[in-house]
Design a protein around this motif. Structure first.
Motif, PDB file in Angstrom:
ATOM      1  N   ASN A 115       0.868  -1.169   0.000  1.00  0.00           N
ATOM      2  CA  ASN A 115       0.000   0.000   0.000  1.00  0.00           C
ATOM      3  C   ASN A 115       0.909   1.224   0.000  1.00  0.00           C
ATOM      4  O   ASN A 115       1.671   1.430   0.943  1.00  0.00           O
ATOM      5  N   GLY A 116       0.844   1.990  -1.057  1.00  0.00           N
ATOM      6  CA  GLY A 116       1.708   3.163  -1.155  1.00  0.00           C
ATOM      7  C   GLY A 116       3.163   2.745  -1.231  1.00  0.00           C
ATOM      8  O   GLY A 116       3.555   1.977  -2.098  1.00  0.00           O
ATOM      9  N   ASN A 117       3.949   3.215  -0.278  1.00  0.00           N
ATOM     10  CA  ASN A 117       5.374   2.884  -0.288  1.00  0.00           C
ATOM     11  C   ASN A 117       5.759   1.846   0.769  1.00  0.00           C
ATOM     12  O   ASN A 117       6.927   1.712   1.109  1.00  0.00           O
ATOM     13  N   ARG A 118       4.789   1.110   1.317  1.00  0.00           N
ATOM     14  CA  ARG A 118       5.072   0.093   2.335  1.00  0.00           C
ATOM     15  C   ARG A 118       4.648  -1.281   1.851  1.00  0.00           C
ATOM     16  O   ARG A 118       3.636  -1.442   1.188  1.00  0.00           O
ATOM     17  N   ILE A 119       5.439  -2.278   2.228  1.00  0.00           N
ATOM     18  CA  ILE A 119       5.096  -3.677   1.993  1.00  0.00           C
ATOM     19  C   ILE A 119       5.051  -4.359   3.350  1.00  0.00           C
ATOM     20  O   ILE A 119       5.966  -4.196   4.160  1.00  0.00           O
TER      21      ILE A 119
ATOM     22  N   ARG B  93      -2.492  -7.082   6.008  1.00  0.00           N
ATOM     23  CA  ARG B  93      -3.089  -6.159   5.052  1.00  0.00           C
ATOM     24  C   ARG B  93      -2.980  -4.753   5.638  1.00  0.00           C
ATOM     25  O   ARG B  93      -3.447  -4.496   6.756  1.00  0.00           O
ATOM     26  N   ILE B  94      -2.375  -3.855   4.879  1.00  0.00           N
ATOM     27  CA  ILE B  94      -2.206  -2.475   5.309  1.00  0.00           C
ATOM     28  C   ILE B  94      -3.511  -1.723   5.040  1.00  0.00           C
ATOM     29  O   ILE B  94      -4.092  -1.852   3.963  1.00  0.00           O
ATOM     30  N   SER B  95      -3.955  -0.934   6.009  1.00  0.00           N
ATOM     31  CA  SER B  95      -5.200  -0.176   5.828  1.00  0.00           C
ATOM     32  C   SER B  95      -5.026   0.854   4.718  1.00  0.00           C
ATOM     33  O   SER B  95      -3.905   1.269   4.412  1.00  0.00           O
ATOM     34  N   PRO B  96      -6.125   1.275   4.090  1.00  0.00           N
ATOM     35  CA  PRO B  96      -6.032   2.248   2.996  1.00  0.00           C
ATOM     36  C   PRO B  96      -5.299   3.534   3.385  1.00  0.00           C
ATOM     37  O   PRO B  96      -4.604   4.122   2.567  1.00  0.00           O
ATOM     38  N   ASP B  97      -5.432   3.978   4.639  1.00  0.00           N
ATOM     39  CA  ASP B  97      -4.737   5.200   5.071  1.00  0.00           C
ATOM     40  C   ASP B  97      -3.308   4.934   5.529  1.00  0.00           C
ATOM     41  O   ASP B  97      -2.568   5.852   5.863  1.00  0.00           O
ATOM     42  N   GLY B  98      -2.889   3.657   5.558  1.00  0.00           N
ATOM     43  CA  GLY B  98      -1.521   3.296   5.921  1.00  0.00           C
ATOM     44  C   GLY B  98      -1.221   3.330   7.405  1.00  0.00           C
ATOM     45  O   GLY B  98      -0.090   3.092   7.819  1.00  0.00           O
TER      46      GLY B  98
END
Length: 125
Positions: free
Chosen positions: A33-37, A69-74
């Motif tokens: 999600n974004g720049n995180r795995i 699972r990373i939340s949509p807001d990170g």
């Protein structure tokens, strides 16, 4: 970012970890999600920057954690944990911290058992 790039980054993290620990295990269930795995390795949840770097272990509890699972807001990571025999859903801050249990499943009645003789509380999205 596509799945191929995620796998290459995870393999790079595995190579670094294997060099230090002298024992390689399977990196599983990556989610970006974004720049995180976030991914599962040796029964714990780890996080790494999508550009690469050193993976950081976020959990160290007795038991097995998987399907991060990373939340949509990170801000959070939801995951499936097996701490007391049941498979339950947990959430924790994305930077680490104490997981909060979200599901509590009794397994006393036969009709709430999954096809593997246990409840199927897993994080899938």
């Amino acid at each position: 970012m596509n799945l191929k790039k995620i796998c290459l980054i995870c393999l790079g993290c595995a190579a670094l970890t294997a060099t230090r620990a002298e024992e390689a295990r399977l990196l599983r269930f990556p989610h970006i999600n974004g720049n995180r795995i976030a991914f599962s390795y040796a029964g714990d949840i780890y996080s790494v920057d999508a550009a690469g770097g050193t993976a950081r272990r976020l959990t160290s509890h007795n038991g097995y954690e998987m399907f991060p699972r990373i939340s949509p807001d990170g801000k959070y990571i939801a995951f499936t944990g097996q701490y007391d025999g049941n498979t339950e859903v947990f959430v924790m801050p994305a930077e680490g911290g104490e997981p909060q249990r979200l599901t509590y499943t009794a397994t006393l009645e036969r009709d709430d058992l999954g096809d593997r003789m246990g409840p199927n509380n897993i994080v899938i999205g």
